[in-house]
Design an enzyme around this catalytic site. Structure first.
Site, mmCIF file in Angstrom:
data_model
loop_
_atom_site.group_PDB
_atom_site.id
_atom_site.type_symbol
_atom_site.label_atom_id
_atom_site.label_comp_id
_atom_site.label_asym_id
_atom_site.label_seq_id
_atom_site.Cartn_x
_atom_site.Cartn_y
_atom_site.Cartn_z
ATOM 1 N N LYS A 223 0.808 -1.217 0.000
ATOM 2 C CA LYS A 223 0.000 0.000 0.000
ATOM 3 C C LYS A 223 0.845 1.272 0.000
ATOM 4 O O LYS A 223 2.057 1.249 0.236
ATOM 5 C CB LYS A 223 -0.972 -0.008 1.183
ATOM 6 C CG LYS A 223 -2.116 -0.998 0.959
ATOM 7 C CD LYS A 223 -3.222 -0.867 1.983
ATOM 8 C CE LYS A 223 -4.388 -1.755 1.604
ATOM 9 N NZ LYS A 223 -5.452 -1.727 2.656
ATOM 10 N N ARG A 257 -3.796 -9.924 4.714
ATOM 11 C CA ARG A 257 -4.199 -9.905 3.300
ATOM 12 C C ARG A 257 -3.022 -9.406 2.480
ATOM 13 O O ARG A 257 -2.612 -8.248 2.614
ATOM 14 C CB ARG A 257 -5.404 -8.991 3.117
ATOM 15 C CG ARG A 257 -5.907 -8.903 1.702
ATOM 16 C CD ARG A 257 -7.118 -7.975 1.600
ATOM 17 N NE ARG A 257 -7.565 -7.835 0.229
ATOM 18 C CZ ARG A 257 -7.058 -6.940 -0.635
ATOM 19 N NH1 ARG A 257 -6.095 -6.110 -0.237
ATOM 20 N NH2 ARG A 257 -7.520 -6.867 -1.862
HETATM 21 C C1 LIG Z 1 -10.245 -5.255 -0.570
HETATM 22 N N1 LIG Z 1 -9.278 -4.625 0.339
HETATM 23 C C2 LIG Z 1 -8.313 -3.728 0.037
HETATM 24 S S1 LIG Z 1 -8.057 -3.120 -1.571
HETATM 25 C C3 LIG Z 1 -6.892 -1.839 -1.345
HETATM 26 C C4 LIG Z 1 -5.485 -2.220 -1.755
HETATM 27 O O1 LIG Z 1 -5.081 -3.352 -1.638
HETATM 28 N N2 LIG Z 1 -4.809 -1.186 -2.237
HETATM 29 C C5 LIG Z 1 -3.532 -1.226 -2.753
HETATM 30 C C6 LIG Z 1 -2.883 -2.399 -3.125
HETATM 31 C C7 LIG Z 1 -1.621 -2.344 -3.678
HETATM 32 C C8 LIG Z 1 -0.978 -1.132 -3.873
HETATM 33 C C9 LIG Z 1 -1.624 0.036 -3.492
HETATM 34 C C10 LIG Z 1 -2.890 -0.005 -2.940
HETATM 35 N N3 LIG Z 1 -7.600 -3.367 1.114
HETATM 36 C C11 LIG Z 1 -8.152 -4.066 2.167
HETATM 37 C C12 LIG Z 1 -7.875 -4.081 3.569
HETATM 38 O O2 LIG Z 1 -6.979 -3.398 4.105
HETATM 39 N N4 LIG Z 1 -8.673 -4.901 4.348
HETATM 40 C C13 LIG Z 1 -9.673 -5.646 3.787
HETATM 41 N N5 LIG Z 1 -10.398 -6.407 4.626
HETATM 42 N N6 LIG Z 1 -9.948 -5.652 2.465
HETATM 43 C C14 LIG Z 1 -9.196 -4.852 1.676
#
Ligand SMILES: Cn1c(SCC(=O)Nc2ccccc2)nc2c(=O)[nH]c(N)nc21
Length: 280
Positions: A223, A257
């Site tokens: 993230k 996750r």
């Molecule tokens: C579906 N989902 C997401 S998506 C966002 C993401 O991965 N962004 C991201 C990924 C990679 C790079 C930059 C941003 N984040 C969560 C979380 O933190 N908890 C739960 N329960 N579900 C989630």
């Protein structure tokens, strides 16, 4: 704590940290849509997540990045359901469906999903009633605002108190709708309406969320709280992601996750060897 998730006759023991693998179902991994779009790459990715040691596969069809376009129910179903069917038919792993739409929740559970992962914590119309009827574990994640605007100007009086108040309200709403407490998981939602310093204060104080006596699901992998700190692209955030995951697990996280399953599984093995050195 001896937490465990139960879905029908399946049981997931949470006395040890579990890895949830992220299954990419972004539009570009499909041809121009339709139920028989090119599922191949996503199916291969699911196979590798399982072989790397994921206990849960998280399947989602809607990007929640700020500025991401809304997805129709049908589009989300077209992306998600075929993959739930594939993983359910080919692997014994737990399947979580990352959605806020009640229709997607019920079709995904009917297709074999075991857990609802809702970044909107069942606040969409109809979601509470459907989750109660499905009677599967549900993750309630905290988000301040909506994906489109959540990063414009996040602000908290005290981030742990504010998130805790949100959890209290959502837990009460769930119990009121007939959802049993044993089906609930909590997630502070790193990056969802939080500044860089909010995210690191949350990570520093995460253990304070254990007072709810519910399993914690944590999403930090790759993230921007890692990327903006290290000034690296998503492809170069593994060390940062593992560091954050370790700090989170040390404070009691039960499910992590992640994109990088094998490295995270290996990290957990090292943590467990340290905790169980006498048994080695
Ligand atoms: C579906 N989902 C997401 S998506 C966002 C993401 O991965 N962004 C991201 C990924 C990679 C790079 C930059 C941003 N984040 C969560 C979380 O933190 N908890 C739960 N329960 N579900 C989630």
């Amino acid at each position: 704590q001896g937490f465990q998730l139960v879905c029908g006759d399946k049981c997931l023991d949470l006395s040890q940290p579990r890895v949830m693998g992220i299954l990419n179902v972004t539009p570009d991994s499909f041809s121009d849509g339709g139920r028989f779009a090119n599922l191949e790459p996503a199916c291969r990715h699911a196979d590798s997540l399982v072989s790397e040691g994921a206990s849960i596969i998280d399947i989602g069809g809607e990007s929640t990045r700020p500025g991401a376009a809304e997805v129709s129910v049908q589009h989300e179903l077209d992306r998600v359901i075929p993959l739930v069917e594939y993983v359910s038919a080919h692997h014994d792993v737990w399947i979580s469906v990352d959605t806020s739409k009640p229709e997607v929740m019920s079709e995904a559970v009917a297709a074999g999903a075991h857990l609802i992962n809702d970044v909107r914590a069942l606040q969409e119309p109809g979601a509470l009633a459907v989750a109660a009827k499905l009677n599967v574990p549900v993750c309630l994640m905290h988000m301040q605002g909506q994906p489109r605007t959540m990063q414009d100007a996040p602000e908290y009086q005290d981030i742990i108190s504010d998130i805790s108040d949100f959890f209290e309200k959502r837990i009460q709403a769930c119990l009121g709708a007939g959802i049993v407490r044993d089906n609930l998981l909590l997630d502070p939602g790193y990056g969802f309406g939080k500044t860089l310093s909010h995210n690191y204060e949350l990570l520093n104080r995460q253990a304070e969320l254990n007072t709810f006596g519910l399993p914690l699901l944590i999403g930090l992998s790759r993230k921007s709280m890692i990327g903006n700190l290290l000034n690296v692209p998503t492809s170069d955030r593994l060390a940062g992601s593992l560091s954050a995951a370790l700090l989170s697990i040390q404070q009691g996280a039960h499910i992590i996750r992640v994109h990088d399953v094998k490295p995270t599984v290996d990290m957990i093995k090292v943590m467990q060897a340290c905790a169980n050195y006498q048994a080695l």
